[in-house]
Write an enzyme that holds these catalytic residues in place. Structure first.
Site, PDB file in Angstrom:
ATOM      1  N   ILE A 186       6.898   7.248   2.183  1.00 40.72           N
ATOM      2  CA  ILE A 186       6.167   8.496   2.021  1.00 40.72           C
ATOM      3  C   ILE A 186       4.866   8.501   2.798  1.00 40.72           C
ATOM      4  O   ILE A 186       4.203   9.506   2.886  1.00 40.72           O
ATOM      5  CB  ILE A 186       5.903   8.811   0.524  1.00 40.72           C
ATOM      6  CG1 ILE A 186       5.306   7.591  -0.170  1.00 40.72           C
ATOM      7  CG2 ILE A 186       7.161   9.303  -0.135  1.00 40.72           C
ATOM      8  CD1 ILE A 186       4.958   7.845  -1.613  1.00 40.72           C
ATOM      9  N   GLY A 201      -0.108   3.720   5.566  1.00 38.55           N
ATOM     10  CA  GLY A 201      -1.546   3.575   5.411  1.00 38.55           C
ATOM     11  C   GLY A 201      -2.023   2.448   6.297  1.00 38.55           C
ATOM     12  O   GLY A 201      -1.218   1.782   6.955  1.00 38.55           O
ATOM     13  N   GLY A 227      -0.315  -0.803   5.143  1.00 29.73           N
ATOM     14  CA  GLY A 227       1.133  -0.971   5.176  1.00 29.73           C
ATOM     15  C   GLY A 227       1.834   0.279   4.707  1.00 29.73           C
ATOM     16  O   GLY A 227       1.200   1.288   4.411  1.00 29.73           O
ATOM     17  N   LYS A 262       3.078   0.411  -2.610  1.00 29.52           N
ATOM     18  CA  LYS A 262       2.384   0.153  -1.356  1.00 29.52           C
ATOM     19  C   LYS A 262       2.417  -1.338  -1.062  1.00 29.52           C
ATOM     20  O   LYS A 262       1.981  -2.144  -1.879  1.00 29.52           O
ATOM     21  CB  LYS A 262       0.931   0.627  -1.487  1.00 29.52           C
ATOM     22  CG  LYS A 262       0.145   0.449  -0.221  1.00 29.52           C
ATOM     23  CD  LYS A 262      -1.288   0.851  -0.409  1.00 29.52           C
ATOM     24  CE  LYS A 262      -1.418   2.348  -0.563  1.00 29.52           C
ATOM     25  NZ  LYS A 262      -2.838   2.739  -0.652  1.00 29.52           N
ATOM     26  N   ASP A 319     -14.807   2.662  -0.123  1.00 28.87           N
ATOM     27  CA  ASP A 319     -14.087   3.430   0.895  1.00 28.87           C
ATOM     28  C   ASP A 319     -13.736   4.820   0.375  1.00 28.87           C
ATOM     29  O   ASP A 319     -12.601   5.272   0.484  1.00 28.87           O
ATOM     30  CB  ASP A 319     -12.826   2.663   1.320  1.00 28.87           C
ATOM     31  CG  ASP A 319     -12.221   3.217   2.609  1.00 28.87           C
ATOM     32  OD1 ASP A 319     -12.875   4.059   3.266  1.00 28.87           O
ATOM     33  OD2 ASP A 319     -11.100   2.815   2.956  1.00 28.87           O
ATOM     34  N   ARG A 355      -9.322  11.012   2.609  1.00 28.79           N
ATOM     35  CA  ARG A 355      -7.997  10.401   2.870  1.00 28.79           C
ATOM     36  C   ARG A 355      -7.602   9.463   1.733  1.00 28.79           C
ATOM     37  O   ARG A 355      -6.422   9.158   1.556  1.00 28.79           O
ATOM     38  CB  ARG A 355      -8.004   9.645   4.206  1.00 28.79           C
ATOM     39  CG  ARG A 355      -8.945   8.469   4.230  1.00 28.79           C
ATOM     40  CD  ARG A 355      -9.017   7.722   5.538  1.00 28.79           C
ATOM     41  NE  ARG A 355     -10.115   6.771   5.479  1.00 28.79           N
ATOM     42  CZ  ARG A 355     -11.385   7.053   5.707  1.00 28.79           C
ATOM     43  NH1 ARG A 355     -11.724   8.274   6.065  1.00 28.79           N
ATOM     44  NH2 ARG A 355     -12.332   6.145   5.571  1.00 28.79           N
ATOM     45  N   ASN A 356      -8.579   8.988   0.954  1.00 29.31           N
ATOM     46  CA  ASN A 356      -8.288   8.096  -0.171  1.00 29.31           C
ATOM     47  C   ASN A 356      -8.322   8.806  -1.525  1.00 29.31           C
ATOM     48  O   ASN A 356      -8.479   8.173  -2.568  1.00 29.31           O
ATOM     49  CB  ASN A 356      -9.260   6.914  -0.178  1.00 29.31           C
ATOM     50  CG  ASN A 356      -8.946   5.947   0.950  1.00 29.31           C
ATOM     51  OD1 ASN A 356      -7.795   5.849   1.369  1.00 29.31           O
ATOM     52  ND2 ASN A 356      -9.952   5.269   1.454  1.00 29.31           N
ATOM     53  N   ASP A 371      -6.928   3.760  -3.914  1.00 33.49           N
ATOM     54  CA  ASP A 371      -7.316   2.655  -3.030  1.00 33.49           C
ATOM     55  C   ASP A 371      -8.604   1.943  -3.408  1.00 33.49           C
ATOM     56  O   ASP A 371      -9.244   1.344  -2.549  1.00 33.49           O
ATOM     57  CB  ASP A 371      -7.445   3.141  -1.573  1.00 33.49           C
ATOM     58  CG  ASP A 371      -6.086   3.206  -0.908  1.00 33.49           C
ATOM     59  OD1 ASP A 371      -5.115   2.699  -1.502  1.00 33.49           O
ATOM     60  OD2 ASP A 371      -5.997   3.755   0.193  1.00 33.49           O
TER      61      ASP A 371
HETATM   62  P1  AMP Z   1      -2.768   4.882   2.084  1.00 39.50           P
HETATM   63  O1  AMP Z   1      -2.229   3.550   2.406  1.00 39.50           O
HETATM   64  O2  AMP Z   1      -3.353   4.933   0.710  1.00 39.50           O
HETATM   65  O3  AMP Z   1      -3.694   5.394   3.130  1.00 39.50           O
HETATM   66  O4  AMP Z   1      -1.518   5.866   2.024  1.00 39.50           O
HETATM   67  C1  AMP Z   1      -0.937   6.455   3.145  1.00 39.50           C
HETATM   68  C2  AMP Z   1      -0.260   7.746   2.758  1.00 39.50           C
HETATM   69  O5  AMP Z   1       0.784   7.488   1.806  1.00 39.50           O
HETATM   70  C3  AMP Z   1      -1.183   8.745   2.049  1.00 39.50           C
HETATM   71  O6  AMP Z   1      -1.853   9.560   2.952  1.00 39.50           O
HETATM   72  C4  AMP Z   1      -0.228   9.540   1.190  1.00 39.50           C
HETATM   73  O7  AMP Z   1       0.362  10.567   1.937  1.00 39.50           O
HETATM   74  C5  AMP Z   1       0.822   8.496   0.820  1.00 39.50           C
HETATM   75  N1  AMP Z   1       0.526   7.908  -0.505  1.00 39.50           N
HETATM   76  C6  AMP Z   1      -0.240   6.834  -0.789  1.00 39.50           C
HETATM   77  N2  AMP Z   1      -0.281   6.562  -2.098  1.00 39.50           N
HETATM   78  C7  AMP Z   1       0.484   7.493  -2.683  1.00 39.50           C
HETATM   79  C8  AMP Z   1       0.821   7.806  -4.043  1.00 39.50           C
HETATM   80  N3  AMP Z   1       0.350   7.064  -5.078  1.00 39.50           N
HETATM   81  N4  AMP Z   1       1.625   8.856  -4.277  1.00 39.50           N
HETATM   82  C9  AMP Z   1       2.075   9.613  -3.255  1.00 39.50           C
HETATM   83  N5  AMP Z   1       1.777   9.403  -1.964  1.00 39.50           N
HETATM   84  C10 AMP Z   1       0.999   8.361  -1.671  1.00 39.50           C
END
Ligand code: AMP
Length: 415
Positions: A166, A169, A172, A187, A279, A283-284, A297
């Site tokens: 989905i 980041g 990863g 994640k 952070d 975006r977070n 995050d």
């Molecule tokens: P991140 O590693 O937190 O930057 O996540 C990258 C992308 O994954 C984010 O921009 C969201 O689109 C998606 N994402 C991260 N965590 C979640 C979550 N708990 N539920 C749904 N989408 C997520």
């Protein structure tokens, strides 16, 4: 031929049904899990207990040591591992069918083996996991050292990468998983030092609970030191994407103020718990199905900020004292919150537009501040500027910010 000796604690799987002939015997059925308690004088008999704790004697040749399949970590922590459930139960768990959902279970037909069940085009496929010379495989082409590795690669492959991943980041891939019938986000952190830093705080983080924090549900530690973090699933993705995609025409002032308050309430909670985010940025922040903004995050950035590697820091969001002297505090989070407010009111624009990155800090230190985004209420811009006070001690607390935002909201509602 004498049996190899099984020490106490050895787990065995029953190969056949055993009714027992005396009171001392422990009856069992094919597939039952038995734990050895002690050896007896007769090498063909062991004292053992079954999964509900009943004890008795078992014939060694009716059972086999549960080995061969190496799990690669604590299987019980895996959101996708459902233990000994039947084929039918697995299919019920993967209902309604959604391509990409998968789980692993213990095989009922082949005790000691595992089965990978994947929902694909409205149908659940069951794949036997083959064990060969200490390695695991599904297709006998690719072999894996343990079940966790196999599922990570194969679960994704079988279900189609697009359907499952989905987001990507900086740490990863983020995938959607299923944990006891609830969608969760998984994640996987590839970077070793980040994983270590995160783990150091994981116990604190599982205790942090707030409606506006993305709830940490569990942590999967893998043998190689990498890590998967399981959190609640946020259907509407990151706040910055949400703001950009909907824009001014869809999102009214009330909505922007609500997001600002949501984030502020989470930060007030972290402030009260002496937890520094480091952070904070749009975006977070993630948006739930019912449009609640939640901070995500937290605990992932300690490593970057505590080493010399300032190059990794998000310059436009990080306070001057944190950038220069690594002085991270709730007050440096307040600075970032000011930038986040600016992002919200500019519908997801990148801060300091048209200013080259390396000029941002020198200009900010000389007193330059971003202008108010178009249409931003004066009272909100005022809060941004307070957050951007050069002296950390001069910045408001999150508690005060929350009170002021509530005040602004009350005024807007009464107009
Ligand atoms: P991140 O590693 O937190 O930057 O996540 C990258 C992308 O994954 C984010 O921009 C969201 O689109 C998606 N994402 C991260 N965590 C979640 C979550 N708990 N539920 C749904 N989408 C997520």
């Amino acid at each position: 031929v004498s049996q190899a000796s099984w020490p106490p604690g050895t787990e065995c799987v029953a190969k056949y049904n055993f009714q027992g002939s005396t009171e001392q015997d422990l009856p069992f059925c094919k597939g039952d899990l038995l734990t050895i308690i002690s050896v007896t004088k007769d090498p063909n008999w062991y004292k053992a207990k079954n999964s509900v704790g009943r004890e008795g004697m078992i014939p060694a040749n009716y059972a086999q040591k549960r080995e061969g399949v190496k799990s690669g970590g604590k299987l019980s922590l895996m959101p996708w591992f459902h233990g000994k459930i039947t084929r039918e139960q697995a299919e019920r768990l993967l209902y309604p069918p959604e391509t990409g959902l998968f789980l692993a279970r213990e095989s009922t037909n082949y005790p000691g083996d595992y089965t990978l069940c994947v929902s694909c085009d409205g149908k659940v496929e069951h794949y036997r996991i083959i064990y060969h010379s200490g390695k695991l495989s599904i297709d006998e082409e690719e072999y894996f050292d343990n079940l966790i590795e196999l599922v990570r690669v194969f679960g994704v492959k079988l279900s189609g990468h697009e359907a499952d991943t989905i987001g990507n980041g900086e740490f990863g891939d983020v995938m959607v998983g299923d944990y006891r019938g609830t969608k969760v986000a998984v994640k996987c952190i590839k970077h070793d030092a980040t994983a270590q830093a995160f783990l150091a705080e994981a116990s604190v983080m599982t205790q942090l609970r707030h409606t506006n924090l993305v709830q940490l549900l569990g942590v999967i530690v893998e043998e190689q030191g990498s890590l998967c973090i399981v959190t609640e699933y946020m259907t509407k993705g990151s706040l910055v994407d949400y703001l950009r995609s909907r824009g001014r025409t869809v999102l009214g002032g009330e909505c922007l103020l609500k997001f600002s308050l949501d984030v502020c309430e989470a930060m007030e909670y972290l402030e009260a718990n002496n937890f520094v985010h480091r952070d904070l940025a749009a975006r977070n922040v993630l948006v739930s199905d019912d449009n609640i903004a939640k901070v995500s995050d937290f605990g992932l950035t300690k490593e970057a900020s505590s080493t010399q590697d300032t190059a990794k820091l998000p310059v436009k969001w990080t306070s001057p004292e944190a950038l220069r002297e690594k002085r991270f505090s709730t007050k440096s989070d307040v600075w970032s919150y000011g930038v986040l407010l600016w992002e919200i009111y500019s519908f997801g624009r990148v801060p300091y537009p048209r200013i080259p990155l390396k000029e941002v800090v020198p200009r900010v230190e000389k007193g330059y501040r971003m202008e108010a985004p178009d249409g931003c209420p004066v009272a909100v811009y005022d809060l941004m500027k307070q957050c951007w006070t050069l002296d950390p001690a001069g910045r408001p607390s999150f508690r005060l910010l929350r009170e002021k935002l509530q005040h602004i909201r009350a005024k807007e509602l009464h107009l």
